[in-house]
Every structure is written in C-alpha cells, then in structure tokens.
Design a protein around this motif. Sequence first.
Motif, PDB file in Angstrom:
ATOM      1  N   PRO A  57      17.611  16.712  39.007  1.00 18.02           N
ATOM      2  CA  PRO A  57      17.056  16.429  37.668  1.00 18.02           C
ATOM      3  C   PRO A  57      16.560  17.696  36.976  1.00 18.02           C
ATOM      4  O   PRO A  57      16.058  18.629  37.600  1.00 18.02           O
ATOM      5  CB  PRO A  57      15.909  15.458  37.957  1.00 18.02           C
ATOM      6  CG  PRO A  57      16.265  14.830  39.270  1.00 18.02           C
ATOM      7  CD  PRO A  57      16.965  15.907  40.047  1.00 18.02           C
ATOM      8  N   LYS A  58      16.734  17.710  35.668  1.00 21.02           N
ATOM      9  CA  LYS A  58      16.251  18.787  34.815  1.00 21.02           C
ATOM     10  C   LYS A  58      15.205  18.205  33.858  1.00 21.02           C
ATOM     11  O   LYS A  58      15.328  17.065  33.399  1.00 21.02           O
ATOM     12  CB  LYS A  58      17.398  19.403  34.011  1.00 21.02           C
ATOM     13  CG  LYS A  58      18.576  19.886  34.863  1.00 21.02           C
ATOM     14  CD  LYS A  58      18.219  21.105  35.676  1.00 21.02           C
ATOM     15  CE  LYS A  58      19.444  21.710  36.349  1.00 21.02           C
ATOM     16  NZ  LYS A  58      20.038  20.823  37.365  1.00 21.02           N
ATOM     17  N   THR A  59      14.183  19.008  33.534  1.00 22.08           N
ATOM     18  CA  THR A  59      13.104  18.557  32.654  1.00 22.08           C
ATOM     19  C   THR A  59      13.115  19.356  31.367  1.00 22.08           C
ATOM     20  O   THR A  59      12.979  20.590  31.382  1.00 22.08           O
ATOM     21  CB  THR A  59      11.735  18.703  33.341  1.00 22.08           C
ATOM     22  OG1 THR A  59      11.725  17.933  34.541  1.00 22.08           O
ATOM     23  CG2 THR A  59      10.628  18.211  32.416  1.00 22.08           C
ATOM     24  N   LEU A  60      13.280  18.648  30.258  1.00 23.48           N
ATOM     25  CA  LEU A  60      13.226  19.250  28.923  1.00 23.48           C
ATOM     26  C   LEU A  60      11.841  18.965  28.354  1.00 23.48           C
ATOM     27  O   LEU A  60      11.393  17.806  28.341  1.00 23.48           O
ATOM     28  CB  LEU A  60      14.313  18.639  28.040  1.00 23.48           C
ATOM     29  CG  LEU A  60      14.579  19.320  26.701  1.00 23.48           C
ATOM     30  CD1 LEU A  60      15.292  20.644  26.913  1.00 23.48           C
ATOM     31  CD2 LEU A  60      15.417  18.407  25.809  1.00 23.48           C
ATOM     32  N   ARG A  61      11.159  20.005  27.860  1.00 21.37           N
ATOM     33  CA  ARG A  61       9.773  19.842  27.425  1.00 21.37           C
ATOM     34  C   ARG A  61       9.557  20.501  26.078  1.00 21.37           C
ATOM     35  O   ARG A  61      10.085  21.591  25.804  1.00 21.37           O
ATOM     36  CB  ARG A  61       8.817  20.456  28.454  1.00 21.37           C
ATOM     37  CG  ARG A  61       7.337  20.399  28.059  1.00 21.37           C
ATOM     38  CD  ARG A  61       6.454  21.074  29.091  1.00 21.37           C
ATOM     39  NE  ARG A  61       5.086  21.180  28.622  1.00 21.37           N
ATOM     40  CZ  ARG A  61       4.178  20.207  28.732  1.00 21.37           C
ATOM     41  NH1 ARG A  61       4.506  19.068  29.309  1.00 21.37           N
ATOM     42  NH2 ARG A  61       2.942  20.390  28.277  1.00 21.37           N
ATOM     43  N   ASN A  62       8.769  19.848  25.216  1.00 17.12           N
ATOM     44  CA  ASN A  62       8.328  20.423  23.950  1.00 17.12           C
ATOM     45  C   ASN A  62       6.997  21.123  24.190  1.00 17.12           C
ATOM     46  O   ASN A  62       5.964  20.479  24.389  1.00 17.12           O
ATOM     47  CB  ASN A  62       8.185  19.321  22.899  1.00 17.12           C
ATOM     48  CG  ASN A  62       7.747  19.877  21.546  1.00 17.12           C
ATOM     49  OD1 ASN A  62       7.524  21.079  21.393  1.00 17.12           O
ATOM     50  ND2 ASN A  62       7.622  19.006  20.560  1.00 17.12           N
TER      51      ASN A  62
END
Length: 744
Positions: free
Chosen positions: A572-577
């Motif tokens: 899994p990859k985590t995209l964050r603002n």
Amino acid sequence: PIALTPTGLTDGETVFATIAAVDVGILNLTGHEAPNPEAHYLGQRRLGSAFRDIYGRLIDGHAGRPGALRFGGDGGGGGFEGPPPTEAIAAFFAGPLTADADGTIRTSFDLPDFNGTLRIMAVVWSESGTGQAAMDVEVRDPVVVTAAMPRFLAPGDRAELTLDLAHVSGPAGPVSVAVRGDDTLALDLLQEVPLPPQGRARVAVPLAPDAVGDAEIEVAVTLSDGRMLTKALTLGIRRNDPVLARQSRIDLVPGAELTLDQTVLAGLAPDGAEVLVSAGALARFDVPGLLRSLDTYPYGCTEQVTSRTFPLLWFAGLARALDLGTAAELEARVAEGIQSVLGNQRRNGAFGLWSAYGAGGLWLDAYATDFLTSARDQGHDVPEEALAAALRHLRNRVNAAPDFENGGEGLAYALHVLAREGEAAIGDLRYYADAKARDFATPLALAQIGAALAAYGDPLRADAMFRAAGGRLETTSEAGWRPDFGSGHRDRAAVLTLALQSGSTAIDTAGLARRVAIEATLNAAASTQDRLWSLAAANMLLSGVGSEPISLNGAPLSPPAVRLSGAELASPKTLRNDGSEAVETVLTVLGVPTEREPAQGNGYQIDRAYFDLEGAPVDPSAVALGTRLVAVVTVRPERDSEARLMVEDPLPAGFDIENPALLASGDVAALDWLALDQVATHTEFTTDHFRAAVDWRGAAPFRLGYLVRATAPGSFAHPAASVVDMYRPAYRARTDAGRVTIAP
C-alpha cells in the motif's frame, strides 16, 4: 569472421565496402535480392521524362522574390505493443569498411543460436569502379534444436513448447535437455532423451502463463561429449482485450490521507493495470491520464501519430515523472514520430492519412506541418527539405483555394501555420476575416484566422474573429463527417488554446477553461483530437506546474503526479495532503476487466464468423491443428451515418494469419462463395491482430475477411472483435469473447 578481397584496383586507390549477413528465410519472405551496383549503373532502364519551366525566373511582385512553381497531384495509395519475435533474428550489417594493410576487408558478427543458411552480401566501391559478391553459408550445430510454440499467449492460455532435436554430426548418444523460465513464466524441466546417429527426438514442455510480460526461456542441451548448446526464446504474454479507464475525483482536505492499494484495481487484472495520480492544477485537466492515453493509442495514421507525439513537446518533464520514458527515450519517441509523419509525405509536400498517396486533405497537411514546425522550434531534427516542401504545398493550396460557402477548415489552418512562419499574405487574412467569416464551417477555423491576424499585428480583426468563434461554439453540430477530424469538445479546447496564445480577451477564457476542464475527463468517447487539444489548452493554462503540498509515503510529489503499476500497489501507498487547503486529486485507473464484457453496440453492430474453404460454417472453439479457416467480420450501421471506422479483430494465440493478400488484393478466386467488400483504406496484419480502416457512408453493412491457419495446439483466449468511429468513439460495437481449442 568474414574476409573480402577486392580485385582490379589501381595502385594506391582506397576501396570501401559494406557487408551484410541475413537469414535466407527472411530474404525469401521479403523478396530481397543481393545488391548489384553493376546492374544499377549499367543495366537497361526505362526512359524517363522531365519538364522544364521558366516560371521560377519571374519576380513575385508582392514579395519581391523569385516565384515558386506551383504543382500538385493526386493518386491512389498503396500503438499497443505487439509481442516480440520468439527467436533472435539473424540479420546483420557492417560498413562502410576499408581494407587492412594486406588489402583484405574484414568484419565479424556474433550469431545468435541460429541453424540455417546465411547469405553473405558485399558491395565494394572506389573512385574508379564498383563490385559486388554474394554467397550462401550453412550454419548448424552438431545437434540442431528447433523450437515450436505459439508466437504469443494470453494469461490463462494453455499450450506447449515443442523442442525437436536432430543429430547432424559428431558423437551420438543420450542428451540432457534443461528448460528454465523467468519470473513471468515459471518453467523448470530437466529431461534426458536418447539421440542415435542421424536420429531425432522430441521434448514437450507445458506452457501455462498467468502474468503479462515478455517471458525469457532458456533451453540448454548437453551433448553426450559434454558440449552444451543453448537457445534463448522470448514469449510475449499479452492481454488483447480492450483496456477500461475509470476515474475518481477527490477533494483531499488538509491532513487527509488516501490509501492506494490493489483494492483500487477491483474488477481489473492487476498485471498490466496502472493508476495515475495527479493533484492540483494537473488534476484539473487530468493531464497525466490524457498523456498516458495518447501514449498507448494503438493505431497509427498520420493524424494519430501526430496527436500521440505532439504532447511530448510540451510535457516531456511530466512524461519522465510518469515513467513514460527517460529523456533519451522520449527524444527518440519524438524523432520516431517525426519520421513516421514524414513517411506519409508526398513529393509535393502533402501528407496522406495512412500512406503517402492515400487520402489526406488540406487540414491534415496543415496539422502535420504544425507539428513539424513546432518540433523544429524546440530543437528536434526535422529535415529542412521536407519542411520546406510542406510549407510550399500549403502556400500553393492557399493561393489556389476555391471559393466556399460552408467550409474552409483546411484553408484556415493552413493560413494559421503560414502566418506563424511569416509566410502568409496579410491581404489574404484580411479578406477572409472581412468577407468570409460567416462562411467558415467551424469555430476552430474562425479562431485560426484570428490567431493568424494576431500574429501579424491586427488585434481588432483578430478579436472579431475570436468573438465570432466563441459565439459559434454553442451551435457546433456533433454529428456527421468532419474533414478536420473534430468535435465540439475539440473545437472548444482548440479555440481556448489559440485565444490564450494570441492574448485575446474577446472571449471568456476563464469560463471556457472551466468547461474544457470538465470535458477533459478521460473516457471512451474522447478522440485523439479531443485529448490532444485538451492537453494543448492545459499547457497554456498551466505553463509551469507549481508544487503542491502532496506527499506519497512521506516524500513530496514534484511535479504532483505519479504512475503506479499493479505490482507496485501490492504494498500500500499513502497519499497525504500536507497543506492547509483542500487539493483536488484525480485517480485514473487503467486495466483489462477480469470479467469479459458481453457483445454490445452503439450506432453499430459487429459479427465475427469462421468458415472452411468451401464456405461451411466452423465452430472456432474446436478445430484441428493445421486447419485453414476464413475469418469474416461483418459491420452493420444502425442508422445512416458517415465515419472513419477502425475494425479490429484480435487473434487467439493458436491462429496465424496466412494470406494477407486475400483482403489486400481481392484474390479470392478459390473462394467464389465469399462476397467481400473491398472498402478498406488501410489494413494491418500483425502477429496478434487484424485491423482495417474503413471510411463508410450509409446504412448498408460491409464485410471484411482474411485467412487463418491453426498452428499450435492448446486452449486459447479469443478476445472480442470491435468496430469504433475513431473520431466519435462513443459510437462503437463489440462481439462476445470466447475461447479457441486446437486439437493436436
């Protein structure tokens, strides 16, 4: 090593040579003959003809320069990555070469695991003469290993790799055969087989691929005296089913995280699938999705090659960030696109659609020239002579343009390109703006005249043309045949692009940009023109993508876009603002559905059937090895229409196309029961596809056909045949998919 000794030289004369070594089988297939300079220079020739004209000595009174001869003519004419060759091809070339001190010219080639006949062909020349020589050389191992397997497979197919061993010379006795695969195709076989003198043996290796890729297979045969022979094979494993694109738009609030894993690929085969993520300004137009969709577009006419290559002039940096290629690879792709477009250029500078002397048109001429001049301006190598011919052709066509009451699409584009090069006549531009504005058929044509006037410093007329174009955008018809390959969405994106380039405020560029961004969403109804001009508008609006406070697994994304394969999503990859404001984020998912879609159609219906050579229907789900069949594809329009259609029939892995000339030349004397329609403007016969481009008008059905032979036993996926209107892709149809079983 190859040694060549020239004779008949004068003292001190330097001699040059080229030497080629090619598999005779390839030469027989292509009809290639050994080069013969003697016959070229001294053989009988048909008398030629030429004409002379003194027009070029006259002075053009308007430009004060020598006139240019106008000429022209017409005449009939003659994307997904396909699987690679299963074995290395023996075709080598060296030269120009010069002689050593002893007067001998030498070279050498590293042969692959090749058994057969090589033809060595040499050409020599000097200031005083030429010469040539050719000879055949038999190349063989003491034990010849011949591999037979399908030229490609799909995941889930079941077939065999057959190894035939033939003793030719040397010690006989048992031999050991080892077959190893790689991560794409797991193979691990070790078998000992007896091989008497001049005897033969056969080893069968089951093939059961489950993943997409180019599987490397290594065959090692250890002879009774301990010598080892190796053979390297490549098996392309492909899913030939249509790729599905789906898109999600998310406003990522400050501090929010989005987990990307294989759940986003639900319903899609993970191998070959990919996810494109973009944020901020790039996400507004889904620039990565549009760029990737053009990059993988499978067809290759002049318009499509131009549309596929053009964006690389604007978004090379983004393409590298999306792993679409290194800087050198992208440079090579642009060069390949330039050469492909020039390959369809006629002697008079015009461009054909599928070949140099196929149908084209002035709009296509201007579009190709627009691309070539833009590539030249960015430092790419464009042959000056070809570009000069293209511009000269546009000038000739503009000068000889007839009057029109509803048209002028190509004329407007030609004037726009010429104006950018400083070669349009301002009088022509003012005449068309003042007297013919109402007669141009499309808003894009009006905007192109406006852009040309703006380039020549006439902002009042330019704004008037842009204002007229903006008013026409709401009344553009989406139906019918368009010589400019366009649509309403394409016109809106192109008008926006030209208005921004020209700095015109005559139209509401902000409102138009919002609409173009909404319509730029990647979907099956967008043509190459729609996508290309959406990217052109995005390029003008973005003009230097700024950073966004977006990170992937803690690392900032700059530019704010990334491409992830199905394999990469296994972890899994985590995209964050990481910012303080919400950021628009777009996820574009591309892949092949795990469940094949049923037959369906919108505007068209398509059927696929197989017959034996006597015309009796054949069920392709159960045929015998070696069977010859006629594949017939029938397309039925649902209404009276006109369109540029692409008919595509992917092959199952066990079939090979046998006789492309059946469709190309209509040579069907032995198949008098078969009534085919000779309507294709272009056909492609590849390892895994049959494709035909058809310009069709009316409601009557048409039939296309070709011969296949069952060449490999096994069970194979049979993807659906399809037809699509290339410039209104919402109109399309497909057959059911199925399976083919070929009995030994």
